[in-house]
Each structure stands twice: as C-alpha cells, then as structure tokens.
Design a protein around this motif. Structure first.
Motif, PDB file in Angstrom:
ATOM      1  N   GLU A 161      26.603  15.652  60.753  1.00  0.00           N
ATOM      2  CA  GLU A 161      26.177  17.077  59.830  1.00  0.00           C
ATOM      3  C   GLU A 161      27.074  17.183  58.544  1.00  0.00           C
ATOM      4  O   GLU A 161      28.400  16.590  58.471  1.00  0.00           O
ATOM      5  CB  GLU A 161      27.224  18.287  61.031  1.00  0.00           C
ATOM      6  CG  GLU A 161      27.629  19.199  61.046  1.00  0.00           C
ATOM      7  CD  GLU A 161      28.311  20.180  61.987  1.00  0.00           C
ATOM      8  OE1 GLU A 161      28.842  21.221  61.989  1.00  0.00           O
ATOM      9  OE2 GLU A 161      27.557  19.823  63.584  1.00  0.00           O
ATOM     10  N   LEU A 162      26.466  18.547  57.893  1.00  0.00           N
ATOM     11  CA  LEU A 162      27.606  18.582  56.660  1.00  0.00           C
ATOM     12  C   LEU A 162      28.124  19.241  56.522  1.00  0.00           C
ATOM     13  O   LEU A 162      28.272  20.082  57.121  1.00  0.00           O
ATOM     14  CB  LEU A 162      26.339  18.494  55.370  1.00  0.00           C
ATOM     15  CG  LEU A 162      25.148  17.551  55.193  1.00  0.00           C
ATOM     16  CD1 LEU A 162      23.995  18.291  54.518  1.00  0.00           C
ATOM     17  CD2 LEU A 162      25.901  16.396  54.637  1.00  0.00           C
ATOM     18  N   ILE A 163      29.604  18.948  55.927  1.00  0.00           N
ATOM     19  CA  ILE A 163      30.479  20.144  55.636  1.00  0.00           C
ATOM     20  C   ILE A 163      30.234  21.058  54.780  1.00  0.00           C
ATOM     21  O   ILE A 163      30.346  22.843  55.055  1.00  0.00           O
ATOM     22  CB  ILE A 163      31.604  19.233  54.986  1.00  0.00           C
ATOM     23  CG1 ILE A 163      32.470  17.940  55.874  1.00  0.00           C
ATOM     24  CG2 ILE A 163      32.904  20.457  54.571  1.00  0.00           C
ATOM     25  CD1 ILE A 163      33.597  17.776  54.711  1.00  0.00           C
ATOM     26  N   LYS A 164      29.011  21.189  54.272  1.00  0.00           N
ATOM     27  CA  LYS A 164      29.052  22.436  53.149  1.00  0.00           C
ATOM     28  C   LYS A 164      27.585  22.114  53.446  1.00  0.00           C
ATOM     29  O   LYS A 164      26.761  20.693  53.275  1.00  0.00           O
ATOM     30  CB  LYS A 164      29.631  22.466  51.467  1.00  0.00           C
ATOM     31  CG  LYS A 164      30.955  22.352  51.577  1.00  0.00           C
ATOM     32  CD  LYS A 164      31.636  22.743  50.377  1.00  0.00           C
ATOM     33  CE  LYS A 164      32.777  23.340  50.504  1.00  0.00           C
ATOM     34  NZ  LYS A 164      33.131  23.212  48.597  1.00  0.00           N
ATOM     35  N   PRO A 165      26.349  23.419  53.514  1.00  0.00           N
ATOM     36  CA  PRO A 165      25.049  23.212  53.236  1.00  0.00           C
ATOM     37  C   PRO A 165      24.334  21.727  52.410  1.00  0.00           C
ATOM     38  O   PRO A 165      25.253  22.394  51.038  1.00  0.00           O
ATOM     39  CB  PRO A 165      24.441  24.137  53.454  1.00  0.00           C
ATOM     40  CG  PRO A 165      25.287  24.723  54.138  1.00  0.00           C
ATOM     41  CD  PRO A 165      26.825  24.387  53.538  1.00  0.00           C
ATOM     42  N   PHE A 185      15.300  22.145  49.122  1.00  0.00           N
ATOM     43  CA  PHE A 185      15.668  21.903  50.602  1.00  0.00           C
ATOM     44  C   PHE A 185      16.717  22.335  50.668  1.00  0.00           C
ATOM     45  O   PHE A 185      17.792  23.099  49.506  1.00  0.00           O
ATOM     46  CB  PHE A 185      15.826  20.806  51.082  1.00  0.00           C
ATOM     47  CG  PHE A 185      14.010  19.772  50.870  1.00  0.00           C
ATOM     48  CD1 PHE A 185      13.211  19.801  50.806  1.00  0.00           C
ATOM     49  CD2 PHE A 185      14.472  19.012  49.246  1.00  0.00           C
ATOM     50  CE1 PHE A 185      12.023  19.143  50.343  1.00  0.00           C
ATOM     51  CE2 PHE A 185      13.221  18.363  48.138  1.00  0.00           C
ATOM     52  CZ  PHE A 185      12.019  18.733  49.043  1.00  0.00           C
ATOM     53  N   SER A 186      16.957  22.746  52.001  1.00  0.00           N
ATOM     54  CA  SER A 186      18.646  23.418  52.200  1.00  0.00           C
ATOM     55  C   SER A 186      19.061  23.233  53.652  1.00  0.00           C
ATOM     56  O   SER A 186      17.800  23.037  54.653  1.00  0.00           O
ATOM     57  CB  SER A 186      18.610  25.154  52.241  1.00  0.00           C
ATOM     58  OG  SER A 186      20.190  25.743  52.358  1.00  0.00           O
ATOM     59  N   THR A 187      19.645  22.350  53.392  1.00  0.00           N
ATOM     60  CA  THR A 187      19.409  21.999  55.382  1.00  0.00           C
ATOM     61  C   THR A 187      21.049  21.259  55.651  1.00  0.00           C
ATOM     62  O   THR A 187      21.403  21.621  54.472  1.00  0.00           O
ATOM     63  CB  THR A 187      19.669  20.269  55.194  1.00  0.00           C
ATOM     64  OG1 THR A 187      19.329  20.409  56.886  1.00  0.00           O
ATOM     65  CG2 THR A 187      19.733  19.741  54.554  1.00  0.00           C
ATOM     66  N   ASN A 188      22.029  21.501  57.121  1.00  0.00           N
ATOM     67  CA  ASN A 188      23.083  21.060  57.397  1.00  0.00           C
ATOM     68  C   ASN A 188      23.083  20.271  57.657  1.00  0.00           C
ATOM     69  O   ASN A 188      24.283  19.428  58.349  1.00  0.00           O
ATOM     70  CB  ASN A 188      23.578  22.330  57.907  1.00  0.00           C
ATOM     71  CG  ASN A 188      23.590  23.653  57.345  1.00  0.00           C
ATOM     72  OD1 ASN A 188      24.668  23.750  56.491  1.00  0.00           O
ATOM     73  ND2 ASN A 188      23.301  24.993  58.036  1.00  0.00           N
ATOM     74  N   GLN A 189      22.052  19.152  57.633  1.00  0.00           N
ATOM     75  CA  GLN A 189      21.991  18.094  58.779  1.00  0.00           C
ATOM     76  C   GLN A 189      21.923  16.554  58.514  1.00  0.00           C
ATOM     77  O   GLN A 189      20.301  17.246  57.120  1.00  0.00           O
ATOM     78  CB  GLN A 189      21.550  17.784  59.968  1.00  0.00           C
ATOM     79  CG  GLN A 189      22.103  16.747  60.966  1.00  0.00           C
ATOM     80  CD  GLN A 189      21.930  17.327  62.154  1.00  0.00           C
ATOM     81  OE1 GLN A 189      22.139  18.236  63.750  1.00  0.00           O
ATOM     82  NE2 GLN A 189      20.359  16.463  62.720  1.00  0.00           N
ATOM     83  N   LEU A 190      22.105  15.547  58.228  1.00  0.00           N
ATOM     84  CA  LEU A 190      20.955  14.802  57.274  1.00  0.00           C
ATOM     85  C   LEU A 190      20.826  13.614  58.016  1.00  0.00           C
ATOM     86  O   LEU A 190      21.912  13.132  58.980  1.00  0.00           O
ATOM     87  CB  LEU A 190      22.374  14.804  55.904  1.00  0.00           C
ATOM     88  CG  LEU A 190      21.173  13.656  54.916  1.00  0.00           C
ATOM     89  CD1 LEU A 190      19.599  13.863  54.253  1.00  0.00           C
ATOM     90  CD2 LEU A 190      22.005  13.478  53.684  1.00  0.00           C
ATOM     91  N   SER A 191      19.983  13.208  58.115  1.00  0.00           N
ATOM     92  CA  SER A 191      19.810  11.560  58.735  1.00  0.00           C
ATOM     93  C   SER A 191      19.641  10.358  57.861  1.00  0.00           C
ATOM     94  O   SER A 191      18.570  11.094  56.883  1.00  0.00           O
ATOM     95  CB  SER A 191      18.550  11.255  59.822  1.00  0.00           C
ATOM     96  OG  SER A 191      19.170  13.004  60.543  1.00  0.00           O
ATOM     97  N   PHE A 192      19.737   9.374  57.967  1.00  0.00           N
ATOM     98  CA  PHE A 192      19.538   8.454  57.159  1.00  0.00           C
ATOM     99  C   PHE A 192      19.654   6.732  57.734  1.00  0.00           C
ATOM    100  O   PHE A 192      19.841   6.468  59.305  1.00  0.00           O
ATOM    101  CB  PHE A 192      21.279   7.582  56.525  1.00  0.00           C
ATOM    102  CG  PHE A 192      20.394   7.107  55.300  1.00  0.00           C
ATOM    103  CD1 PHE A 192      19.857   6.218  54.276  1.00  0.00           C
ATOM    104  CD2 PHE A 192      21.126   4.981  56.336  1.00  0.00           C
ATOM    105  CE1 PHE A 192      19.204   4.806  53.493  1.00  0.00           C
ATOM    106  CE2 PHE A 192      20.638   3.621  55.403  1.00  0.00           C
ATOM    107  CZ  PHE A 192      20.248   3.959  54.155  1.00  0.00           C
ATOM    108  N   SER A 193      18.162   6.425  57.543  1.00  0.00           N
ATOM    109  CA  SER A 193      17.939   4.969  58.321  1.00  0.00           C
ATOM    110  C   SER A 193      17.536   4.056  57.560  1.00  0.00           C
ATOM    111  O   SER A 193      16.843   4.388  56.114  1.00  0.00           O
ATOM    112  CB  SER A 193      17.017   4.634  59.957  1.00  0.00           C
ATOM    113  OG  SER A 193      15.480   5.324  58.426  1.00  0.00           O
ATOM    114  N   CYS A 194      17.587   2.409  57.897  1.00  0.00           N
ATOM    115  CA  CYS A 194      17.072   1.379  57.202  1.00  0.00           C
ATOM    116  C   CYS A 194      17.261   0.198  58.134  1.00  0.00           C
ATOM    117  O   CYS A 194      17.239   0.574  58.999  1.00  0.00           O
ATOM    118  CB  CYS A 194      19.081   1.107  56.506  1.00  0.00           C
ATOM    119  SG  CYS A 194      18.966   0.091  56.050  1.00  0.00           S
TER     120      CYS A 194
END
Length: 453
Positions: free
Chosen positions: A92-96, A110-119
C-alpha cells in the motif's frame, strides 16, 4: 505497508503463497523452522536496493551487511541446479501514485493506492543470479521486462491492460539486462517515447524499502559513556548501538510524538521514559551530558521514586535490551516498516507481554508496520487478550506458525477468533505443558510411594 508476500525456492521455503501481512505480523515456531528466513529475504532485497552496484542482481551481503546469505546457489532451496527463485510483493502506497499521460498536459494514465511487483530469477550459466522477468502491476495495468529466449542478455518490454508503448523511430535495438532485480535499463527511455513513467515504478519500490528498518536479536551491552558528534542516524543500528544518537537527534529536532487522539504529544525521551515505567523496569530515565557543552553523554535511571539516580550499566540488563526496541518504534518516520528479530531476548515474561502493548500503540498512533519473529508465548498471549478486549482489531494482525516438514518449511496462519482464541493451535506450539505437568505429577507420586515403603 506490505500487504502480501509470495516466495518460491528461498532457503528452507519451497513455497510461500500469498502470505498476508498486517500492521502487526508475528512469526512463531521452533528453532530452524524458517522464521528468520522470511526476514532475511526482505533484508536481502533492501540491501540490494541500497547497494551502489547497479549490475548486481541480488546483494547477498557479508559480515557487515544486514544479512549475509552467501551466494545465489546458497539461497536456493535444496541448492538445486540450475537455481530458480520467484517472488512477488504487494504494498500500500503512502500517497497515491498518479501517472500522467506524456502526450497530454491534463490527462492521467493511471492512479492507484496499491502496487504489486514480481520477479523471476534463474542462473546465467555461471551460478550467478539473472532476471528472467520483472513485472509491475498497477490495478490491472501490467508492465514487464522479459528475457528473450531461455538465456542471454536480450530483453523485451511489454504491457497489458490497454496501454501500448510507442517505439522511437529508428533501428529496433534489443534491450539489455535490468538494473538490479527491479529496474528498467536506461535504454528503455531512449527507445520508447512514452516509457518515462516507468522510473516512477522503480522509485516506488525504492521508497518502500527505504522505509524498512531492522533490529537484530543480539543487542549492544550498555555503556557508561556515549559520545555524540551530532550525527543523525536513520535507525538504531542492527544491535541498537545508535540508540543514544537517535534520542539526542530527536531532542535537537524538538520532535513530539502522538500518544493518541486528543492526548498530549510527548518528546521521544518522555515517551520512552513512560513506557519503561509502565513496563515496570525503572521509575524514570534521562540522557545527560557529563558536563556543560560536552559531547559525552550518560544514560541515567532511577529504579524507584526514592532510589538514587544511577547509570544504565548499574541496573538490570533488561533496560538496555528493550531500549532500542522502544526508541526504534517511535523514532522512525510514520508509515515505516519495522522488522524485529526475537525482541523478547533477556526480558522478564511480564515485560515480554508489555511489548505487545508497545507494538499496538506504535501501530495505532504512528501508522507503522511491525513484522516480528519471536518465541515468546507471553507476547502472543497479550495480543490474543487485546483482541478479546477489542483494543486490537483482529484484522490488524496476521499471526503465523512456522514448522519444518519433510519437504521444507511450512507456514500456517493462526486462526484467531474475536475472543482471542486460537482455533487451530498447533500441537506442542510452546512445548508440551500438559505433558510436563503430568510427568511432574507422576514423579511426585512415585517419590511419595517410595517414601512410604
């Protein structure tokens, strides 16, 4: 705040699938059950991001690092050949995060409050780690850098969810390897007209791990004198060695800490002193220069209202062990992630219980996330009690039992109901208490019988 973690083939963990992370996340279990490995994984990512070596995919560390894991082959489950490691994070991002359209001055992409990363990582042919794919997901919009073919150093940039990258006119050059495990190579921004926003995704993961702090299980012995040259530490150090530096830094800044809604804000020293008193360790606490304008300080305490003021070295060991934990929770910026390894070491059971209240207060009033690894039944019992008393929301905790199975570590989420009861309590979680009592009763009966004969 970290919300979810998945890892495949890391040390004793063949698979951790969509592990939920809450404001208070607790890992419990026997020795060598994999608890510390979960913290080590996060520390490995942090020290990689902090490293100045852009070509190093993963920084495994040395004796001076946050964690020292050896080599890629050492961290792969079963030391399999060729090694593979997959993982994903959601936070969850502190700021959008708002991504503007580079072709428009007013539109946003885009605008989001949450980000996902995979590797996905594998070996490059010489037992070194190489990225086969990295992917960012913004609410269904996915941006990926994927290796072309089973090996080699040529990559392609792809997207899904409706967005399309526009190639700069000219020869279609392949893209080189990623920067570390998470970064797009600089050529992306030259080869594509509308890829500039990708740097903001990289910055988001750097910010995430920039707000992650760690305190290890072995802490420094208390000192009679603490020199301070005005340094402003980011944290307490792995062993709590910079705790006095942090206290003096906060004093110099004049910072005040929230103690709850409509309650008086306190200085860091006052908040720590209050906690030490509530935990029953000492009556009061202060940091004082040995003389006017001196850069040498002493930590002084009084054990009771009527006792003399003495140095921290002259009271029980517990004060110096709990002090870095308290200071770290209230010194780091709001919104930080704090990793604690065995915070209960050298502490009396009543203080171990009290630590749970410290964590609840810090989470509520400072919006920090605490991920801890512990053997303390007393700490867990206090969390259960606070859930039952409704001073801790059940959804704000994620408690796990780690165990070693025949194929590696196994993660079981504890099912805690609204009354604080653990409905799936593992057998012999904290030892066989009933068995011990039964054995003691049998021994007592045997001795009585022998005495009668």
């Amino acid at each position: 705040m970290l919300n979810q973690l998945s890892v495949q083939n890391f040390k004793s963990w063949r698979s951790i699938s969509k592990m939920r992370l809450a404001p208070i996340t607790g890992l419990f279990g026997a020795n060598s059950s994999g608890k510390s490995s979960i913290l080590q994984f996060l520390l490995m990512l942090k020290q990689t991001i902090d490293s100045s070596d852009r070509a190093q995919v993963l920084e495994f560390g040395d004796e001076k690092s946050l964690t020292n894991l050896g080599s890629f082959r050492d961290i792969v489950s079963g030391h399999a050949k060729p090694g593979k490691l997959d993982f994903s994070l959601t936070w969850e991002l502190i700021k959008p995060l708002v991504i503007k359209d580079p072709e428009s001055k007013t539109q946003k992409l885009f605008s989001t409050n949450q980000l996902s990363f995979s590797c996905k990582l594998d070996e490059n042919g010489s037992e070194r780690a190489a990225v086969s794919q990295l992917l960012y997901d913004l609410s269904g919009q996915q941006f990926s850098l994927k290796r072309k073919g089973p090996s080699g150093g040529k990559y392609e940039l792809t997207s899904s969810g409706g967005f399309r990258f526009k190639r700069t006119p000219g020869r279609v050059w392949p893209l080189p390897s990623p920067v570390k495990f998470y970064g797009f190579p600089d050529q992306v921004y030259a080869y594509y007209q509308n890829a500039g926003f990708l740097s903001e995704l990289q910055l988001a993961i750097e910010k995430l791990f920039g707000q992650l702090f760690y305190l290890g299980p072995l802490r420094e012995y208390p000192q009679r004198h603490y020199p301070w040259k005005g340094s402003e530490p980011a944290d307490m150090g792995q062993r709590g060695e910079r705790v006095v530096d942090a206290l003096l830094t906060a004093r110099g800044r004049g910072e005040k800490i929230s103690t709850g809604y409509k309650r008086k804000r306190l200085s860091l020293e006052a908040r720590i002193a209050r906690w030490l008193k509530e935990l029953g360790l000492i009556h009061d606490f202060s940091v004082k220069a040995i003389a006017k304008d001196s850069s040498i300080y002493q930590v002084k305490v009084r054990k009771s209202p009527s006792s003399a003021e003495v140095l921290i070295t002259d009271v029980g060991f517990g004060v110096s062990q709990v002090l870095p934990i308290l200071v770290l929770c209230y010194y780091v910026p709001e919104g930080s992630i704090v990793l604690l390894e065995q915070p209960e070491i050298h502490l009396h059971p009543s203080v171990q219980s009290g630590l749970a209240d410290v964590f609840i207060d810090a989470v509520k009033n400072r919006n920090i996330q605490i991920i801890l690894e512990s053997h303390s039944e007393h700490l867990l019992r206090r969390l259960q009690r606070r859930i039952a008393e409704e001073s801790l929301d059940k959804k704000d905790t994620a408690l796990y039992f780690c165990d070693m199975g025949k194929d590696g570590s196994v993660l079981t989420q504890l099912d805690v109901d609204l009354f604080g009861n653990i409905k799936n309590w593992p057998k012999d979680f904290f030892g066989d208490e009933v068995g011990e009592m039964a054995a003691m009763a049998r021994a007592a009966a045997k001795r009585r019988m022998e005495g009668q004969s």
